[in-house]
Design a protein around this motif. Structure first.
Motif, PDB file in Angstrom:
ATOM      1  N   ARG A  68       0.837  -1.208   0.000  1.00 40.03           N
ATOM      2  CA  ARG A  68       0.000   0.000   0.000  1.00 40.03           C
ATOM      3  C   ARG A  68       0.867   1.251   0.000  1.00 40.03           C
ATOM      4  NH1 ARG A  68      -5.637  -1.112   3.225  1.00 40.03           N
ATOM      5  NH2 ARG A  68      -6.344  -2.670   1.718  1.00 40.03           N
ATOM      6  N   ASP A  75      -0.113   4.041   2.550  1.00 47.77           N
ATOM      7  CA  ASP A  75       0.170   4.143   3.977  1.00 47.77           C
ATOM      8  C   ASP A  75       1.610   4.530   4.257  1.00 47.77           C
ATOM      9  OD1 ASP A  75      -2.425   3.460   4.550  1.00 47.77           O
ATOM     10  OD2 ASP A  75      -2.014   1.317   4.711  1.00 47.77           O
ATOM     11  N   HIS A  85       0.790  -0.065  10.647  1.00 50.66           N
ATOM     12  CA  HIS A  85       0.657   0.018   9.194  1.00 50.66           C
ATOM     13  C   HIS A  85       1.996  -0.347   8.568  1.00 50.66           C
ATOM     14  CE1 HIS A  85      -2.990   2.545   9.778  1.00 50.66           C
ATOM     15  NE2 HIS A  85      -3.350   1.951   8.636  1.00 50.66           N
TER      16      HIS A  85
HETATM   17 MG    MG Z   1      -5.913   2.152   5.482  1.00 53.48          MG
END
Ligand code: MG
Ligand code: ATP
Length: 877
Positions: A68, A75, A85
């Motif tokens: 991501r 993130d 994260h």
């Molecule tokens: Mg998220």
């Protein structure tokens, strides 16, 4: 429970609920224009949700590598600063394609977490969609009612969420629906008594976090923004594996689990900075541990760091890690590559690509670290220079343009620039920097803009049948089409029930050609794949989409492409035979004009090896080996035949195997029937693309013939020019020798001429305030000559300034030079002076403080230019 056991436990659980366990798709996505990396488990099933492809199994589960760092899910900025994260993480997921729905999805999630893993229900919360009256979507009472049955006391446990958190959409258009998230509160009992967990759900508390999202796909979002109910409903769930490990292992941070601890201990031992002592260095440990995984998995998927698209994202991630190592942990030498063995040890069991690619991963990271550390060094020197300038001018505001240049050209991160400025009591002109950054973003956005309209459905279809392996034309029907707009230009995408057009994939370019009905003919400029959908691109829409069409491909281009594709397989085989079995395909491009093949190999391929490979390929061509195709072979069986599966490629359960003698490959491309039709194979270049990756380019058949003929023609021309009838090499060598001797003679003569001139010139020197100034206008002196003269004059004395103008072949040349002493004591700068006077000769130039030159088109201005320069010099002496 150990992380590796937990992953198995999840898969085993859903297997017991009749799910088929499928492998993780590659993390790097190759044929989806909307997505560079897999960012959720559902990506590989997109075609099923979009109705482009029937589901092979109704129930599926897996552990998916996700990343991501771009697009909708990014993130990156959080990673390392928080504890939950990651850039790369694993998503555990289960899916129902038109099979079970909310009831089972909720019950099984609950059973797994509370019964299998024993997570206490008083730590769990569920969220459901509150509803959206304006969209006519009701509160998700259904999901709520199932949760009520799960909790022994549901009060305060089922929370409502808005569209932002509880309504999932695949994109601007397409499948969507309400979702229901499971959150877990891992705070101590004491803390939980103080503030009830329900108040902290979705509030960014690091110990009250979402672990599992259950998405219920029941709508389709149309291009005009409205929703329509889908005929069949699907379930798509995703649970963060690292977060789940944290919960079951009783930790407060993902980084404290057995997934990350071995890596972090290694970082601590290499850097000498322990983890858990200082909040600032802890961030660096986490960033490095996290980014190591991302880069390693990406390289294993054949996505190397580079300067564009996905490669650039990976490069920036690695650089972020290097920078944290550099600034926070004081690591000025490469070290991240030394963490690879620990990573391979912890994760290689489930992801064998790490083991087989370990050497490549290590080399790539090492080389990237080295080169970025150099850049950092360069950037630091540049900042220092600029800071000195600012201080001299008593200014404090560092230019945003300069910071952007550092960031954009040198990859020098702006927060590092800011840090250094702060340390020097200076500030960054943030607005200016942001302005530059936005302008750049705008530029790249405009480059990529593509707007799609709704599909116009002409007929029902179960997907396109590709008939192009046997046919170059076929009778087809249009099943749907739509208008798209790319960079302001309207185009149309057409989908057929069957097609002979090969869509660009596996490195092979797409076919072009046309389709024709009784009343119209539509040119197809290219054929591409979006996920698995075969899309034909045309400049015009069909006038009558219901008519039957005949599709005809450009046979000539296809033939040439097929020859290059088969030759690529033969080259791969030859390289493995000659260089060794470490050679693996890392990329390829096959077009009608040429082929390009990238492969792993750690040295240069020697000319002898290249000749050998080329010969081997040509021998196979001359043996005219017949193609053997095995369709629909199970992957394991294909491997037994000797075919190699490439990491980073997505294969179905059954694959297509192409065999030419001993060359066996998994391949969906188009090939010649027998190798003889390739005619001739000729390598045209060999070079490096990255650490440990080489690239060979080659041509075949008529392109090879043209290539060879061009070379021969040049040779013939040369031999004509040097009037050699026999040995051309000897003739050319003789010319080179002669040329060298002539040059030496000329240089000697020039030196003599300069010497004579110098004598003549030194007599005309002017003494000014104790300094000697030489200034002349010469005729017919080349730039080299005047430089030569200047150098010679400067040797005679240490306090000299020189200005020379010269005209030569109708052009004007200027030179300004100072001895070192003058530059240092008088801050005279030849570069500045020449720039300020070169307009007189209608030209420009520059150089160093001690010597600068300029050229121009106006010899008449030389007099004035020299005079101005001398006046300037005098004013400063
Ligand atoms: Mg998220
Ligand atoms: P969050 O709000 O915590 O960022 P999300 O809403 O982005 O989560 P989803 O897109 O629903 O998460 O993804 C499903 C699950 O994947 C999440 O419940 C979470 O457990 C996990 N997850 C999401 N993003 C990350 C990440 N960057 N690192 C690790 N796990 C993640």
């Amino acid at each position: 429970m150990k992380s590796n056991e937990l992953r198995e436990e999840f898969l085993h659980f859903f297997k017991s609920k009749q799910h088929t366990i499928v492998p993780s798709a590659p993390m790097v996505i190759k044929n989806d224009p909307t997505l560079m990396f897999t960012n959720a488990g559902m990506n590989q099933f997109k075609d099923i949700f979009l109705g482009n492809k029937p589901a092979e199994y109704k129930r599926v589960a897996n552990a998916q590598k996700c990343l991501r760092v771009s697009g909708k899910h990014n993130d990156l900025e959080e990673v390392g600063l928080d504890t939950y994260h990651h850039t790369m993480f694993e998503m555990l997921g289960n899916w129902s394609f038109g099979d079970y729905f909310k009831k089972e999805a909720i019950e099984w999630a609950w059973e797994f977490l509370t019964k299998k893993l024993g997570i206490s229900e008083d730590r769990l919360y569920a969220t459901i969609f509150e509803g959206s009256p304006e969209e006519n979507v009701p509160r998700d009472n259904e999901a709520s009612s199932y949760w009520e049955k799960c909790f022994s006391n549901p009060r305060g446990k089922i929370l409502e969420g808005s569209k932002k958190d509880n309504f999932w959409e695949m994109g601007e258009t397409g499948p969507c629906g309400p979702c229901s998230e499971i959150h877990v509160d891992i705070r101590s009992d004491e803390e939980r008594l103080k503030i009830p967990g329900e108040q902290l759900v979705n509030k960014g508390h690091p110990q009250v976090i979402e672990i599992w999202n259950l998405v219920f796909i029941q709508y389709n979002r149309k291009a005009n923004g409205s929703l329509e109910v889908l005929p069949s409903h699907h379930v798509d769930t995703g649970m963060g594996f690292e977060r789940l490990c944290m919960v079951t292992q009783g930790k407060r941070s993902n980084y404290d689990t057995d997934i990350f601890q071995p890596i972090i201990s290694e970082i601590a031992s290499i850097t000498g900075k322990p983890y858990g002592v200082d909040a600032k260095t802890d961030i660096a440990h986490r960033v490095i541990a996290d980014h190591l995984r991302t880069v390693a998995f990406s390289v294993a998927d054949s996505q190397l760091p580079s300067n564009n698209r996905a490669g650039y994202v990976i490069r920036r991630i690695l650089r972020r890690a290097v920078r944290y190592g550099y600034t926070t942990l004081g690591m000025t030498e490469p070290f991240i590559y030394r963490l690879v063995p620990v990573l391979v040890h912890t994760m290689g069991g489930h992801y064998p690509e790490l083991i087989s690619q370990q050497e490549l991963i290590t080399n790539v990271i090492h080389e990237e670290e080295q080169s970025f550390l150099k850049t950092l060094g360069k950037g630091l020197r540049m900042i220092e220079r600029k800071i000195d300038e600012l201080k001299e001018n008593k200014a404090t505001d560092f230019s945003g343009k300069a910071a952007f240049e550092l960031y954009d050209t040198y990859g020098f991160p702006v927060d590092l620039t800011q840090l250094i400025l702060r340390e020097n009591g200076l500030t960054l002109n943030n607005d200016e920097f942001t302005e530059e950054l936005n302008a750049q973003k705008e530029r790249s956005r405009n480059d990529a803009v593509k707007v799609s309209g709704d599909w116009i459905v002409v007929r029902d279809s179960e997907g396109t049948v590709f008939t192009g392996y046997d046919k170059t034309e076929d009778d087809i029907k249009i099943v749907r089409y739509r208008k798209i707009n790319v960079k302001g230009k309207d185009l149309y995408q057409l989908v057929f029930d069957r097609t002979p057009f090969y869509a660009e994939s596996g490195g092979q370019t797409g076919d072009n050609g046309y389709i024709e009905s009784d009343n119209e003919r539509i040119e197809v400029s290219n054929t591409v794949k979006e996920n698995n959908l075969i899309i034909h691109i045309s400049a015009n829409p069909p006038a009558d989409a219901f008519a039957p069409f005949r599709a005809v491909i450009n046979v000539k281009a296809r033939q040439l492409t097929a020859r290059n594709h088969t030759a690529t397989h033969l080259l791969h085989y030859a390289l493995r035979s000659i260089l060794g079995s470490h050679v693996e395909q890392k990329g390829s491009l096959v077009s009608p004009e040429k082929l390009r093949f990238d492969f792993s190999h750690f040295n240069r391929v020697t000319p002898e090896e290249l000749t050998q490979a080329e010969r081997m390929v040509n021998e196979i061509i001359m043996s005219n080996i017949i193609r053997i195709v095995h369709e629909n072979v199970p992957v394991d069986e294909a491997k037994k035949m000797g075919a190699m599966a490439l990491f980073g490629e997505k294969y179905g359960n059954n694959v297509r195997v192409i065999r030419f003698g001993n060359s066996v490959e998994l391949c969906g491309g188009t090939h010649v029937e027998s190798t003889g039709t390739i005619g001739l194979f000729k390598i045209i270049s060999e070079g490096a693309v990255a650490a440990g990756i080489r690239r060979i380019e080659a041509v075949t058949s008529e392109n090879a013939l043209n290539y060879v003929n061009e070379k021969l023609n040049s040779l013939n021309e040369i031999s004509g020019m040097i009037k050699s009838t026999g040995n051309i090499t000897a003739g050319v060598l003789k010319l080179i020798e002669e040329n060298k001797a002539l040059r030496q003679t000329i240089e000697k003569m020039q030196d003599n001429a300069a010497l004579a001139k110098r004598k003549e010139l030194t007599d005309k020197a002017e003494i000014f305030n104790g300094y000697t100034i030489f200034s002349y206008i010469l005729e017919d002196a080349t730039p080299d000559m005047i430089k030569n003269i200047a150098h010679q004059i400067m040797q005679s004395n240490s306090e000299i300034a020189i200005v020379i103008g010269s005209s030569f072949e109708g052009k004007a040349f200027l030179l300004v030079a100072f001895t070192d002493n003058i530059v240092k004591s008088k801050t005279l700068n030849a570069d500045e002076i020449i720039k300020s006077v070169s307009s007189e000769i209608n030209g420009g130039g520059g150089g160093q403080p001690f010597l600068a030159t300029a050229g121009g088109k106006k010899p008449e201005g030389l007099q004035q230019a020299v005079k101005k320069a001398v006046d300037k010099i005098k004013s400063m002496l």
